[in-house]
Design a protein around this motif. Structure first.
Motif, PDB file in Angstrom:
ATOM      1  N   TYR A   1     -23.016   2.952  10.129  1.00  0.00           N
ATOM      2  CA  TYR A   1     -22.646   1.520   9.877  1.00  0.00           C
ATOM      3  C   TYR A   1     -24.396   0.883  10.718  1.00  0.00           C
ATOM      4  O   TYR A   1     -24.181   0.594  10.584  1.00  0.00           O
ATOM      5  CB  TYR A   1     -21.592   1.189  10.822  1.00  0.00           C
ATOM      6  CG  TYR A   1     -21.899  -0.188  11.018  1.00  0.00           C
ATOM      7  CD1 TYR A   1     -20.528  -1.083   9.815  1.00  0.00           C
ATOM      8  CD2 TYR A   1     -21.471  -1.019  11.868  1.00  0.00           C
ATOM      9  CE1 TYR A   1     -20.589  -2.206   9.996  1.00  0.00           C
ATOM     10  CE2 TYR A   1     -21.707  -2.382  12.142  1.00  0.00           C
ATOM     11  CZ  TYR A   1     -21.022  -2.746  11.181  1.00  0.00           C
ATOM     12  OH  TYR A   1     -20.591  -4.256  10.991  1.00  0.00           O
ATOM     13  N   LYS A   2     -24.568   1.702  12.184  1.00  0.00           N
ATOM     14  CA  LYS A   2     -25.430   1.398  12.835  1.00  0.00           C
ATOM     15  C   LYS A   2     -26.500   1.363  11.944  1.00  0.00           C
ATOM     16  O   LYS A   2     -27.561   0.542  12.045  1.00  0.00           O
ATOM     17  CB  LYS A   2     -25.332   1.846  14.630  1.00  0.00           C
ATOM     18  CG  LYS A   2     -26.342   1.572  15.621  1.00  0.00           C
ATOM     19  CD  LYS A   2     -27.128   2.141  16.691  1.00  0.00           C
ATOM     20  CE  LYS A   2     -27.682   1.175  17.017  1.00  0.00           C
ATOM     21  NZ  LYS A   2     -29.341   1.206  17.541  1.00  0.00           N
ATOM     22  N   ILE A   3     -26.990   2.399  11.668  1.00  0.00           N
ATOM     23  CA  ILE A   3     -28.480   2.705  11.028  1.00  0.00           C
ATOM     24  C   ILE A   3     -28.441   1.677   9.415  1.00  0.00           C
ATOM     25  O   ILE A   3     -29.367   0.950  10.167  1.00  0.00           O
ATOM     26  CB  ILE A   3     -28.354   3.902  10.334  1.00  0.00           C
ATOM     27  CG1 ILE A   3     -28.458   4.914  11.730  1.00  0.00           C
ATOM     28  CG2 ILE A   3     -29.958   4.520   9.676  1.00  0.00           C
ATOM     29  CD1 ILE A   3     -29.065   6.101  11.259  1.00  0.00           C
TER      30      ILE A   3
ATOM     31  N   TYR B   1     -17.232   2.086   4.474  1.00  0.00           N
ATOM     32  CA  TYR B   1     -17.421   0.816   3.166  1.00  0.00           C
ATOM     33  C   TYR B   1     -15.480   0.604   3.628  1.00  0.00           C
ATOM     34  O   TYR B   1     -15.813  -0.619   3.259  1.00  0.00           O
ATOM     35  CB  TYR B   1     -17.642   1.751   1.923  1.00  0.00           C
ATOM     36  CG  TYR B   1     -18.764   1.858   1.741  1.00  0.00           C
ATOM     37  CD1 TYR B   1     -19.637   0.775   0.938  1.00  0.00           C
ATOM     38  CD2 TYR B   1     -19.441   3.193   1.188  1.00  0.00           C
ATOM     39  CE1 TYR B   1     -20.807   0.916   0.958  1.00  0.00           C
ATOM     40  CE2 TYR B   1     -20.817   3.531   1.758  1.00  0.00           C
ATOM     41  CZ  TYR B   1     -21.738   2.196   1.423  1.00  0.00           C
ATOM     42  OH  TYR B   1     -23.710   2.425   0.745  1.00  0.00           O
ATOM     43  N   SER B   2     -15.108   0.949   4.043  1.00  0.00           N
ATOM     44  CA  SER B   2     -13.991   0.896   4.137  1.00  0.00           C
ATOM     45  C   SER B   2     -13.460  -0.585   5.309  1.00  0.00           C
ATOM     46  O   SER B   2     -12.584  -1.392   5.157  1.00  0.00           O
ATOM     47  CB  SER B   2     -12.945   1.747   4.416  1.00  0.00           C
ATOM     48  OG  SER B   2     -12.849   2.173   5.488  1.00  0.00           O
ATOM     49  N   ALA B   3     -14.626  -0.452   6.211  1.00  0.00           N
ATOM     50  CA  ALA B   3     -14.571  -1.299   7.350  1.00  0.00           C
ATOM     51  C   ALA B   3     -15.778  -1.975   6.875  1.00  0.00           C
ATOM     52  O   ALA B   3     -15.457  -3.765   7.094  1.00  0.00           O
ATOM     53  CB  ALA B   3     -14.809  -0.445   8.374  1.00  0.00           C
ATOM     54  N   GLY B   4     -15.756  -2.398   5.827  1.00  0.00           N
ATOM     55  CA  GLY B   4     -17.299  -3.149   5.250  1.00  0.00           C
ATOM     56  C   GLY B   4     -18.711  -3.282   6.031  1.00  0.00           C
ATOM     57  O   GLY B   4     -18.483  -2.557   8.177  1.00  0.00           O
TER      58      GLY B   4
ATOM     59  N   LYS C   1     -28.705  11.806   6.836  1.00  0.00           N
ATOM     60  CA  LYS C   1     -29.780  12.916   7.169  1.00  0.00           C
ATOM     61  C   LYS C   1     -29.757  12.053   8.751  1.00  0.00           C
ATOM     62  O   LYS C   1     -29.989  12.973   9.605  1.00  0.00           O
ATOM     63  CB  LYS C   1     -31.470  12.560   6.321  1.00  0.00           C
ATOM     64  CG  LYS C   1     -31.033  13.400   5.305  1.00  0.00           C
ATOM     65  CD  LYS C   1     -32.268  13.582   4.541  1.00  0.00           C
ATOM     66  CE  LYS C   1     -31.931  14.757   3.361  1.00  0.00           C
ATOM     67  NZ  LYS C   1     -33.671  14.602   2.692  1.00  0.00           N
ATOM     68  N   VAL C   2     -30.437  10.907   8.454  1.00  0.00           N
ATOM     69  CA  VAL C   2     -30.555  10.517  10.185  1.00  0.00           C
ATOM     70  C   VAL C   2     -29.675  10.837  11.415  1.00  0.00           C
ATOM     71  O   VAL C   2     -29.334  11.102  11.766  1.00  0.00           O
ATOM     72  CB  VAL C   2     -31.132   9.064  10.218  1.00  0.00           C
ATOM     73  CG1 VAL C   2     -31.756   8.395  11.701  1.00  0.00           C
ATOM     74  CG2 VAL C   2     -32.435   9.183   9.703  1.00  0.00           C
ATOM     75  N   ALA C   3     -28.079  10.219  10.562  1.00  0.00           N
ATOM     76  CA  ALA C   3     -27.384  10.187  11.300  1.00  0.00           C
ATOM     77  C   ALA C   3     -26.174  12.038  11.852  1.00  0.00           C
ATOM     78  O   ALA C   3     -26.408  11.727  12.623  1.00  0.00           O
ATOM     79  CB  ALA C   3     -25.992   9.430  10.392  1.00  0.00           C
ATOM     80  N   VAL C   4     -27.113  12.717  10.778  1.00  0.00           N
ATOM     81  CA  VAL C   4     -26.133  13.078  11.222  1.00  0.00           C
ATOM     82  C   VAL C   4     -27.439  14.270  11.941  1.00  0.00           C
ATOM     83  O   VAL C   4     -26.635  14.858  12.838  1.00  0.00           O
ATOM     84  CB  VAL C   4     -26.225  14.827   9.500  1.00  0.00           C
ATOM     85  CG1 VAL C   4     -26.483  16.538  10.228  1.00  0.00           C
ATOM     86  CG2 VAL C   4     -24.746  14.234   8.842  1.00  0.00           C
ATOM     87  N   ASN C   5     -28.709  14.000  12.030  1.00  0.00           N
ATOM     88  CA  ASN C   5     -29.571  14.832  12.912  1.00  0.00           C
ATOM     89  C   ASN C   5     -29.392  14.080  14.489  1.00  0.00           C
ATOM     90  O   ASN C   5     -29.524  14.524  15.323  1.00  0.00           O
ATOM     91  CB  ASN C   5     -30.843  14.520  12.960  1.00  0.00           C
ATOM     92  CG  ASN C   5     -31.108  15.195  13.644  1.00  0.00           C
ATOM     93  OD1 ASN C   5     -31.085  15.624  14.494  1.00  0.00           O
ATOM     94  ND2 ASN C   5     -32.726  14.839  13.024  1.00  0.00           N
ATOM     95  N   GLU C   6     -28.725  12.596  14.283  1.00  0.00           N
ATOM     96  CA  GLU C   6     -28.502  11.914  15.769  1.00  0.00           C
ATOM     97  C   GLU C   6     -26.834  13.142  16.734  1.00  0.00           C
ATOM     98  O   GLU C   6     -27.251  13.324  17.483  1.00  0.00           O
ATOM     99  CB  GLU C   6     -28.526  10.752  15.135  1.00  0.00           C
ATOM    100  CG  GLU C   6     -28.413   9.989  16.935  1.00  0.00           C
ATOM    101  CD  GLU C   6     -27.949   8.099  16.050  1.00  0.00           C
ATOM    102  OE1 GLU C   6     -27.778   7.673  17.118  1.00  0.00           O
ATOM    103  OE2 GLU C   6     -28.720   7.953  15.585  1.00  0.00           O
ATOM    104  N   LEU C   7     -26.206  13.088  15.385  1.00  0.00           N
ATOM    105  CA  LEU C   7     -24.533  13.174  16.003  1.00  0.00           C
ATOM    106  C   LEU C   7     -25.042  14.878  16.083  1.00  0.00           C
ATOM    107  O   LEU C   7     -24.488  14.994  17.436  1.00  0.00           O
ATOM    108  CB  LEU C   7     -23.976  12.589  14.768  1.00  0.00           C
ATOM    109  CG  LEU C   7     -22.186  13.564  15.537  1.00  0.00           C
ATOM    110  CD1 LEU C   7     -21.956  12.603  16.513  1.00  0.00           C
ATOM    111  CD2 LEU C   7     -21.531  12.853  14.333  1.00  0.00           C
TER     112      LEU C   7
END
Length: 111
Positions: A35-37, A98-101, A70-76
């Protein structure tokens, strides 16, 4: 502290609950990063289009942005995406996003 200790549960059940909790936590953390990205990269108009596609067609794996994943998995997880390991985690995280919008809304404005 084992919060399930006051109940008698089979060890296999406790392990299953623990695995589910850990997986759900990973999913929530990954969805927050996604979401942030997405909000950092895309304009509100583009995010609104993503939301509209989700509302019209429901969730589809085509709505996932691979580079963001890819970026999110790398960050987490501090590693590259491994499709066999991360497929379900990424699907669940994107569904939560997507369910949160995606598009932020201003609820202070009245029409």
């Amino acid at each position: 502290m084992n919060y399930l200790s006051s109940f008698y549960l089979e060890p296999a059940t406790v392990n299953a609950i623990d695995r589910f909790s850990k997986q759900e936590l990973k999913t929530v953390l990954l969805s927050r990063i996604i979401y942030k990205i997405m909000n950092d990269i895309f304009s509100n108009q583009t995010l609104a289009r993503f939301d509209k596609l989700y509302l019209i067609n429901g969730f589809n794996h085509k709505l996932q942005v691979d580079e963001v994943s890819k970026v999110a998995v790398n960050e987490l997880l501090n590693r590259d995406v491994i499709v066999t390991l991360d497929h379900q985690l990424l699907n669940d995280a994107w569904k939560k996003v997507y369910s949160a919008g995606l598009c932020p809304t201003n609820t202070d404005v009245s029409h």
